[in-house]
Design a protein around this motif. Structure first.
Motif, PDB file in Angstrom:
ATOM      1  N   TYR A   1       0.856  -1.177   0.000  1.00 37.10           N
ATOM      2  CA  TYR A   1       0.000   0.000   0.000  1.00 37.10           C
ATOM      3  C   TYR A   1       0.896   1.233   0.000  1.00 37.10           C
ATOM      4  CZ  TYR A   1      -3.472  -3.476   1.474  1.00 37.10           C
ATOM      5  OH  TYR A   1      -4.279  -4.571   1.559  1.00 37.10           O
TER       6      TYR A   1
ATOM      7  N   TYR B   1      -3.745   4.705   0.291  1.00 36.96           N
ATOM      8  CA  TYR B   1      -4.349   3.798  -0.698  1.00 36.96           C
ATOM      9  C   TYR B   1      -4.120   2.375  -0.216  1.00 36.96           C
ATOM     10  CZ  TYR B   1      -5.244   7.685  -3.799  1.00 36.96           C
ATOM     11  OH  TYR B   1      -5.737   8.854  -4.335  1.00 36.96           O
ATOM     12  N   ASN B   2      -5.155   1.814   0.418  1.00 37.69           N
ATOM     13  CA  ASN B   2      -5.072   0.454   0.957  1.00 37.69           C
ATOM     14  C   ASN B   2      -6.000  -0.510   0.227  1.00 37.69           C
ATOM     15  OD1 ASN B   2      -7.495   1.380   1.901  1.00 37.69           O
ATOM     16  ND2 ASN B   2      -7.116   0.892   4.058  1.00 37.69           N
ATOM     17  N   ASN B   3      -6.415  -0.096  -0.978  1.00 33.76           N
ATOM     18  CA  ASN B   3      -7.220  -0.982  -1.814  1.00 33.76           C
ATOM     19  C   ASN B   3      -6.439  -1.498  -3.017  1.00 33.76           C
ATOM     20  OD1 ASN B   3      -7.005   1.423  -3.135  1.00 33.76           O
ATOM     21  ND2 ASN B   3      -9.166   1.565  -3.740  1.00 33.76           N
ATOM     22  N   GLN B   4      -5.149  -1.190  -3.032  1.00 34.01           N
ATOM     23  CA  GLN B   4      -4.291  -1.652  -4.122  1.00 34.01           C
ATOM     24  C   GLN B   4      -2.849  -1.640  -3.636  1.00 34.01           C
ATOM     25  OE1 GLN B   4      -3.748   1.366  -7.337  1.00 34.01           O
ATOM     26  NE2 GLN B   4      -5.266   2.578  -6.186  1.00 34.01           N
ATOM     27  N   THR B   5      -2.040  -2.525  -4.180  1.00 31.45           N
ATOM     28  CA  THR B   5      -0.609  -2.538  -3.867  1.00 31.45           C
ATOM     29  C   THR B   5       0.168  -2.216  -5.129  1.00 31.45           C
ATOM     30  OG1 THR B   5      -0.416  -4.921  -4.276  1.00 31.45           O
ATOM     31  CG2 THR B   5      -0.902  -4.216  -2.009  1.00 31.45           C
TER      32      THR B   5
ATOM     33  N   LYS C   1      -3.057   5.797   8.401  1.00 29.87           N
ATOM     34  CA  LYS C   1      -2.501   4.543   7.926  1.00 29.87           C
ATOM     35  C   LYS C   1      -2.906   3.365   8.805  1.00 29.87           C
ATOM     36  CE  LYS C   1       1.867   3.775   8.342  1.00 29.87           C
ATOM     37  NZ  LYS C   1       1.697   2.500   9.062  1.00 29.87           N
TER      38      LYS C   1
ATOM     39  N   GLN D   1      -1.680  -0.530   8.495  1.00 29.71           N
ATOM     40  CA  GLN D   1      -1.151  -0.869   7.179  1.00 29.71           C
ATOM     41  C   GLN D   1       0.316  -0.464   7.044  1.00 29.71           C
ATOM     42  OE1 GLN D   1      -3.159  -2.541   5.415  1.00 29.71           O
ATOM     43  NE2 GLN D   1      -5.116  -2.069   6.411  1.00 29.71           N
TER      44      GLN D   1
ATOM     45  N   ALA E   1       2.921   0.849   4.444  1.00 27.20           N
ATOM     46  CA  ALA E   1       2.706   1.592   3.199  1.00 27.20           C
ATOM     47  C   ALA E   1       3.951   2.384   2.827  1.00 27.20           C
ATOM     48  CB  ALA E   1       1.507   2.536   3.359  1.00 27.20           C
TER      49      ALA E   1
END
Length: 329
Positions: free
Chosen positions: A145, A163-167, A200, A203, A205
């Motif tokens: 993330y 952005y924690n819906n995609q890596t 965050k 997560q 990131a």
């Protein structure tokens, strides 16, 4: 005055091409020293007896030196000195810097996790924040993330977006942040780190911290590298100096290892470019000279690709015209 300036521009744009414009401006003469020293001692020896440890800018440089028949490793001028990046925010060429500026930290603030950064086993040149807001160096190709930031009013006040819906890899995250925000997160003080952590949560990131590993002893900006397969690998976490093997390939090795080394003597060519301008303009007019010099600077940079030069006026006797010398060096 406008017509005269235009005439000068056309003359310079199409007529200023010296026959030796492609000549190298820096020549390196290499010397093999068959004494066994650690990297720091070798650097000191080269600076005392020659100019510095050797910098290589191309395969031509590597191929034109005469090598002895037997040696396992020989130090060259490459180093990834941990005093420039390990647990600090230094200002050397291999220190940590922020994506949004490409420059090292202005405040010196950092929040490394204990034992980080360690650049262990594989090049770890990008940084993520963990669940506690601590920073950890990691291989940039890892997909995580990421946190972007935006500048807000008043200037310098930042807002962060997770952005924690995609890596994404660090580079892909940087590209996304630059397209939709200001850049990957920049964190220059404890309050900003707290703000980043608040969005965050748990997560891990990417943030905008990265570095370019390895720098030359003579501070050359040469990006040429000739690493052997799977090198550099920082084996056991203590290989911060560069050495050449007998096949002319490069390895990272412990700086305390004792081996022979390559020194260099740098010779800078001075190129004098003389331009004679024939014009009806009054070249002694203080308002005209700066315009002409600026035209010359533009041509020398953009058409002949000189970067380090000085310009000066030389007024000849009456009816002899005026010369402008451009000296590179």
């Amino acid at each position: 005055m406008d017509a005269k300036v235009l005439l000068i521009f056309v003359f310079l744009g199409f007529g200023l091409v010296p026959s030796h414009s492609q000549a190298p401006l820096v020549n390196r003469e290499y010397h093999f020293v068959h004494l066994l020293m650690n990297w720091t001692s070798a650097q000191h020896y080269c600076r005392e007896k020659y100019n510095d440890l050797a910098t290589f800018e191309s395969m031509d440089d590597i191929h034109r030196v005469n090598r002895p028949s037997q040696y396992q490793f020989a130090f060259i001028g490459l180093t990834d000195d941990p005093q420039s990046w390990k647990g600090i925010m230094g200002n050397d060429a291999n220190s940590w810097r922020w994506s949004s500026t490409g420059e090292t930290s202005k405040s010196g603030y950092h929040n490394w996790r204990t034992g980080q950064p360690n650049h262990y086993g594989t090049p770890e040149t990008c940084v993520y924040g963990n669940a506690e807001g601590r920073w950890i160096d990691e291989a940039c190709h890892l997909k995580l993330y990421f946190v972007c930031y935006d500048d807000t009013l008043p200037p310098g006040q930042k807002t962060y977006t997770l952005y924690n819906n995609q890596t994404r890899t660090w580079k892909d995250a940087q590209t996304y942040c630059r397209a939709h925000h200001t850049d990957l997160a920049v964190i220059e003080n404890a309050l900003e780190n707290t703000d980043m952590l608040s969005i965050k949560s748990t997560q891990a990131a990417w943030i905008g911290l990265y570095r370019v590993i390895w720098r030359w002893s003579d501070n050359s900006n040469s990006s040429f590298r000739n690493w052997a397969y799977l090198q550099p690998n920082n084996y056991l976490g203590n290989q911060y100096c560069g050495a050449e093997d007998k096949y002319q390939k490069w390895h990272d090795v412990p700086c305390h290892m004792e081996c022979p080394f390559w020194c260099q003597v740098v010779k800078v060519e001075i190129m004098v470019l003389r331009v004679k301008i024939h014009t009806n303009a009054d070249l002694s007019d203080p308002a005209t000279n700066p315009q002409i010099l600026q035209q010359l600077r533009t041509v020398l940079r953009n058409k002949i690709f000189l970067t380090n030069f000085k310009l000066r006026w030389k007024i000849q006797p009456a009816n002899a015209g005026a010369d402008t010398d451009a000296v590179n060096g």
